[in-house]
Enzyme design. Structure first.
Site, PDB file in Angstrom:
ATOM      1  N   HIS A  17     -17.819  -7.656  17.278  1.00 31.22           N
ATOM      2  CA  HIS A  17     -18.631  -8.599  16.519  1.00 31.22           C
ATOM      3  C   HIS A  17     -18.474 -10.005  17.115  1.00 31.22           C
ATOM      4  CE1 HIS A  17     -19.014  -5.794  12.925  1.00 31.22           C
ATOM      5  NE2 HIS A  17     -18.150  -5.199  13.715  1.00 31.22           N
ATOM      6  N   GLN A 344     -14.457  -5.955  30.169  1.00 30.89           N
ATOM      7  CA  GLN A 344     -15.427  -4.881  30.418  1.00 30.89           C
ATOM      8  C   GLN A 344     -16.651  -5.352  31.223  1.00 30.89           C
ATOM      9  OE1 GLN A 344     -15.939  -1.691  27.600  1.00 30.89           O
ATOM     10  NE2 GLN A 344     -18.044  -2.320  27.331  1.00 30.89           N
ATOM     11  N   HIS A 359     -18.033   5.347  24.097  1.00 35.79           N
ATOM     12  CA  HIS A 359     -18.308   5.811  22.732  1.00 35.79           C
ATOM     13  C   HIS A 359     -19.679   5.346  22.245  1.00 35.79           C
ATOM     14  CE1 HIS A 359     -17.329   1.672  22.078  1.00 35.79           C
ATOM     15  NE2 HIS A 359     -17.185   1.751  20.771  1.00 35.79           N
ATOM     16  N   TRP A 362     -22.542  -0.525  20.318  1.00 39.79           N
ATOM     17  CA  TRP A 362     -23.758  -1.165  20.821  1.00 39.79           C
ATOM     18  C   TRP A 362     -23.464  -2.174  21.932  1.00 39.79           C
ATOM     19  CZ3 TRP A 362     -28.121  -0.273  22.372  1.00 39.79           C
ATOM     20  CH2 TRP A 362     -29.084  -1.263  22.626  1.00 39.79           C
ATOM     21  N   ASN A 363     -22.344  -2.908  21.822  1.00 37.82           N
ATOM     22  CA  ASN A 363     -22.048  -3.843  22.919  1.00 37.82           C
ATOM     23  C   ASN A 363     -21.856  -3.102  24.222  1.00 37.82           C
ATOM     24  OD1 ASN A 363     -21.786  -6.505  21.482  1.00 37.82           O
ATOM     25  ND2 ASN A 363     -20.365  -5.242  20.316  1.00 37.82           N
ATOM     26  N   SER A 364     -21.123  -1.991  24.158  1.00 32.51           N
ATOM     27  CA  SER A 364     -20.883  -1.245  25.393  1.00 32.51           C
ATOM     28  C   SER A 364     -22.208  -0.766  25.975  1.00 32.51           C
ATOM     29  CB  SER A 364     -19.949  -0.060  25.129  1.00 32.51           C
ATOM     30  OG  SER A 364     -18.666  -0.564  24.800  1.00 32.51           O
ATOM     31  N   GLU A 367     -24.239  -3.829  27.302  1.00 31.46           N
ATOM     32  CA  GLU A 367     -23.580  -4.380  28.496  1.00 31.46           C
ATOM     33  C   GLU A 367     -23.845  -3.470  29.690  1.00 31.46           C
ATOM     34  OE1 GLU A 367     -19.491  -4.821  27.182  1.00 31.46           O
ATOM     35  OE2 GLU A 367     -20.091  -6.280  25.653  1.00 31.46           O
ATOM     36  N   ASP A 383     -23.225   3.605  14.332  1.00 30.42           N
ATOM     37  CA  ASP A 383     -24.498   3.631  15.069  1.00 30.42           C
ATOM     38  C   ASP A 383     -24.422   4.386  16.392  1.00 30.42           C
ATOM     39  OD1 ASP A 383     -22.683   1.714  16.009  1.00 30.42           O
ATOM     40  OD2 ASP A 383     -24.242   0.463  16.864  1.00 30.42           O
ATOM     41  N   GLN A 384     -23.230   4.891  16.754  1.00 32.88           N
ATOM     42  CA  GLN A 384     -23.043   5.355  18.135  1.00 32.88           C
ATOM     43  C   GLN A 384     -23.905   6.553  18.513  1.00 32.88           C
ATOM     44  OE1 GLN A 384     -18.797   5.813  17.953  1.00 32.88           O
ATOM     45  NE2 GLN A 384     -18.551   3.661  17.409  1.00 32.88           N
TER      46      GLN A 384
HETATM   47  N1  UDP Z   1     -14.117  -4.595  25.526  1.00 31.51           N
HETATM   48  C1  UDP Z   1     -13.493  -5.184  26.579  1.00 31.51           C
HETATM   49  N2  UDP Z   1     -12.466  -4.533  27.188  1.00 31.51           N
HETATM   50  C2  UDP Z   1     -12.039  -3.312  26.804  1.00 31.51           C
HETATM   51  C3  UDP Z   1     -12.701  -2.693  25.728  1.00 31.51           C
HETATM   52  C4  UDP Z   1     -13.745  -3.361  25.103  1.00 31.51           C
HETATM   53  O1  UDP Z   1     -13.870  -6.276  26.999  1.00 31.51           O
HETATM   54  O2  UDP Z   1     -11.087  -2.813  27.414  1.00 31.51           O
HETATM   55  C5  UDP Z   1     -15.224  -5.309  24.847  1.00 31.51           C
HETATM   56  C6  UDP Z   1     -16.572  -4.816  25.301  1.00 31.51           C
HETATM   57  O3  UDP Z   1     -17.038  -5.556  26.425  1.00 31.51           O
HETATM   58  C7  UDP Z   1     -17.440  -5.030  24.070  1.00 31.51           C
HETATM   59  C8  UDP Z   1     -16.465  -4.917  22.917  1.00 31.51           C
HETATM   60  O4  UDP Z   1     -15.160  -5.072  23.447  1.00 31.51           O
HETATM   61  O5  UDP Z   1     -18.023  -6.319  24.092  1.00 31.51           O
HETATM   62  C9  UDP Z   1     -16.542  -3.561  22.244  1.00 31.51           C
HETATM   63  O6  UDP Z   1     -17.705  -3.515  21.479  1.00 31.51           O
HETATM   64  P1  UDP Z   1     -18.461  -2.166  21.189  1.00 31.51           P
HETATM   65  O7  UDP Z   1     -19.618  -2.506  20.303  1.00 31.51           O
HETATM   66  O8  UDP Z   1     -18.818  -1.470  22.440  1.00 31.51           O
HETATM   67  O9  UDP Z   1     -17.417  -1.258  20.453  1.00 31.51           O
HETATM   68  P2  UDP Z   1     -16.425  -1.485  19.185  1.00 31.51           P
HETATM   69  O10 UDP Z   1     -15.189  -2.063  19.694  1.00 31.51           O
HETATM   70  O11 UDP Z   1     -17.143  -2.391  18.217  1.00 31.51           O
HETATM   71  O12 UDP Z   1     -16.249  -0.089  18.673  1.00 31.51           O
END
Ligand code: UDP
Length: 462
Positions: A17, A344, A359, A362-364, A367, A383-384
Site C-alpha cells: 500500500h 523488486q 503471487h 497487484w503491485n507485483s 511492476e 485480488d491475486q
Molecule cells: N517488494 C520488494 N521487495 C521484495 C518483495 C516485495 O520491493 O523482496 C515490493 C514490491 O515491489 C511491491 C510490494 O513490495 O511494490 C509488494 O506488493 P504486492 O501488491 O505485490 O504484494 P503484497 O505485499 O501487498 O502482498
C-alpha cells in the site's frame, strides 16, 4: 516556497500500500503541491531513512493504531477496529493542527482498506479522493457484487463449470474471483470494508458529482474496465512505480521507501553476471506466508528447470512467519540465490531477469508489466486470482499455475509454467508491448500523467 495547496495522503501500513501511495504523493509533489504522507507507525518505523531524505514539500507523519510492531493475522479484526478508532482521532488532530499552523489541507487522498478516512474527511467538510490500489476490474467486480450480481456469485461458488459475464470484464469462473466474495472464506469480513468504500464514494458524489476514483492502472491496460461502472468515475493514474523506471526524468527516483532496500544489495553483482533473460525471479510480496507443500513444489520446479533463480524468502517478515527450512536447500543454493528481501523494481529492470514467479499482488503484476517481464502467477488470496487471470487471458503476458481440485500443485506443473514463460515468444512480445504502453501513459503528456494533472488542476480550482 509556495506549493500551491497542501494535500493529505493516507495509506494502510502494508508495503503493497505504501509503495504506490508514496509514488502518488511524489507525483503530486512533482506538480507543485505540498504533501503530508500519513500511515501507522508500524510502517513508518521501516521508513526512517526515506523520511529523513524526503524532498522539500513532502513530510511524513505517523500515528499509533495500537499495533506499532505490526499485527498477527489472528488479530486482524481487532486491529482494523482499533486502526479506525485511533486513526480517525489522529486525523482530526492533524487536520486541526495543519490549519492552526496556516498550512490547511485542501484535499485528502486515501487508499484501500481505509474507508474511515473518507468518512472523517466528510465530517470535516474536506474534499477527499479514493486511490484504489488494485486493478479497475476488481473495483468493478465488487461494485457488481453489491449491485445485482451478489446472489448469483454466492450460489455458484462450488460449481467449476459456472462462469459470469460482468460488463467490461472477461468471463470469470469462481476460481477467478476474489475468495472474499464467498461466505465460506475465513477472511469474508473484508467484504464489508469494500462495501463501505463504495458507500463512501457514492455519498461523496452527492456533494461533489465530479468526484473521481484514482486507480493504479493505465488506460491502455484497462480501457473497458475503467469505464464499466460510470458511477465510480474511475481515472487511471498508474503505473505508480518510481519514475526512474518510467520516464527516467529523475534517475535518482529508484526506490519505494523501505529502508530494507538499502541493506540487501548483494544480489546485484550476481544478477549482472548472468546472461540476458536467463534468471527466474521469485517473490510472493511483503506479507503472505506460503504453506510448506507450496514451498516444496516451487523448490522442486525451480530445480527441474536447471535455470538460475533469485528467490526472496522472507523469514520472520510477519509475526506468523516462523520461517521454513526447505528440504533441498543445498541444491537450491548451488543453482540460484535465496535472499531475504530486494528492491523488486530494480531486480525486474535488470536485463538478466527472464520471468517473474509471483503471487500476483497487484503491485507485483503492474511492476512486471511496466518493466516488460513475463509473469508466472501463483495466486493465493484477495485480488491475486483475478490479477493472474487478467495477466494470462487478457494481457497475455503470463501464465497461471494450475492447482487440482484439492488445491495441490501437481508434479511438473511449476516447471511447465516456468518453461513457457522463459521460452514463450508471444508472452515476451506482449510483456514488451505493455512496458512501452506503461511508459507512454506515465510520461509527460501521457494518459495517466494528464489524468493526474487534471486532478491537481481541479483541486487547485483551475
Ligand atoms: N517488494 C520488494 N521487495 C521484495 C518483495 C516485495 O520491493 O523482496 C515490493 C514490491 O515491489 C511491491 C510490494 O513490495 O511494490 C509488494 O506488493 P504486492 O501488491 O505485490 O504484494 P503484497 O505485499 O501487498 O502482498
Amino acid at each position: 516556497m509556495d506549493h500551491g495547496g497542501h494535500v493529505l495522503v493516507v495509506a494502510f501500513p502494508g508495503q503493497g500500500h505504501i509503495n504506490p501511495a508514496l509514488q502518488f504523493a511524489k507525483r503530486l509533489l512533482g506538480m507543485g503541491l505540498k504533501v503530508t504522507f500519513v500511515t501507522a507507525f508500524s510502517a513508518l518505523n521501516r521508513m526512517t531513512e526515506t523520511a529523513a531524505a524526503a524532498p522539500p514539500g513532502l513530510s511524513f507523519v505517523g500515528f499509533s493504531d495500537g499495533y506499532d510492531n505490526g499485527w498477527k493475522t489472528s488479530d486482524t479484526e481487532h486491529f482494523m477496529v482499533e486502526q479506525k478508532r485511533r486513526g480517525s482521532a489522529a486525523m482530526e488532530e492533524l487536520v486541526a493542527s495543519a490549519a492552526a499552523q496556516g498550512q490547511p489541507f485542501v484535499h485528502v487522498v486515501y487508499c484501500i482498506l481505509l474507508p474511515w478516512v473518507g468518512r472523517v474527511a466528510q465530517k470535516l467538510g474536506l474534499p477527499a479522493t479514493f486511490l484504489w490500489l488494485q486493478p479497475a476490474s476488481l473495483l468493478d467486480i465488487y461494485f457488481y457484487y453489491f449491485n445485482g450480481y451478489g446472489d448469483e456469485i454466492m450460489k455458484n461458488s462450488d460449481d467449476p463449470s459456472w462462469s459470469i459475464q460482468l460488463p467490461g470484464l472477461p468471463p470469470l469462473t469462481a476460481d477467478d474471483l476474489p475468495p472474499f466474495l464467498f461466505p465460506s472464506d475465513p477472511s469474508n469480513f473484508a467484504i464489508a470494508l469494500f462495501k463501505e468504500h463504495i458507500d463512501v464514494i457514492t455519498d461523496s458524489q452527492q456533494t461533489n458529482p465530479n468526484s473521481k476514483v484514482l486507480v493504479n492502472t493505465f488506460d491502455e491496460l484497462e480501457f473497458d474496465a475503467l469505464r464499466s461502472v460510470k458511477k465510480l468515475n474511475m481515472i487511471a493514474a498508474g503505473p505508480l512505480i518510481p519514475t526512474a523506471f518510467l520516464d527516467g526524468k529523475d534517475p535518482s527516483d529508484t526506490s519505494f521507501g523501505c529502508d530494507l532496500f538499502q541493506k540487501t544489495k548483494d544480489y546485484t553483482d550476481w544478477l549482472n553476471s548472468k546472461p540476458t533473460a536467463s534468471v527466474i525471479y521469485v517473490s510472493f510480496g511483503s506479507y503472505l506466508v506460503l504453506k510448506d507443500h507450496e514451498m516444496e513444489a516451487i523448490a522442486r520446479g525451480l530445480l527441474e528447470t536447471r535455470r538460475p533463480f533469485l528467490w526472496v524468502v522472507r523469514s520472520g517478515g510477519t509475526d506468523d512467519d516462523q520461517g521454513y527450512e526447505l528440504s533441498c536447500k543445498a541444491e537450491l543454493e548451488e543453482q540460484g540465490l535465496v535472499i531475504p528481501w530486494c528492491s523488486q523494481v530494480e531486480v525486474l529492470s535488470n536485463p538478466s531477469v527472464g520471468c517473474f514467479f509471483t503471487h500476483c499482488g497487484w503491485n507485483s503484476c503492474i511492476e512486471s508489466l511496466a518493466l516488460g517481464v513475463p509473469v508466472v502467477g501463483f495466486p493465493l488470496w484477495t485480488d491475486q486470482a483475478t490479477n493472474a487471470k487478467l495477466v494470462q487471458d487478457v494481457w497475455k503476458a503470463g501464465i497461471k499455475v494450475r492447482r487440482n481440485r484439492e488445491g495441490m500443485v501437481e508434479d511438473g506443473e511449476v516447471k511447465r509454467c516456468l518453461e513457457m514463460a522463459m521460452e514463450g515468444e508471444e508472452m515476451r512480445r506482449n510483456a514488451r508491448k505493455w512496458k512501452d504502453l506503461a511508459k507512454e501513459a506515465a510520461m509527460e503528456g501521457g494518459s495517466s500523467y494528464l489524468n493526474i494533472k487534471n486532478f491537481v488542476d481541479e483541486l487547485r480550482g483551475i
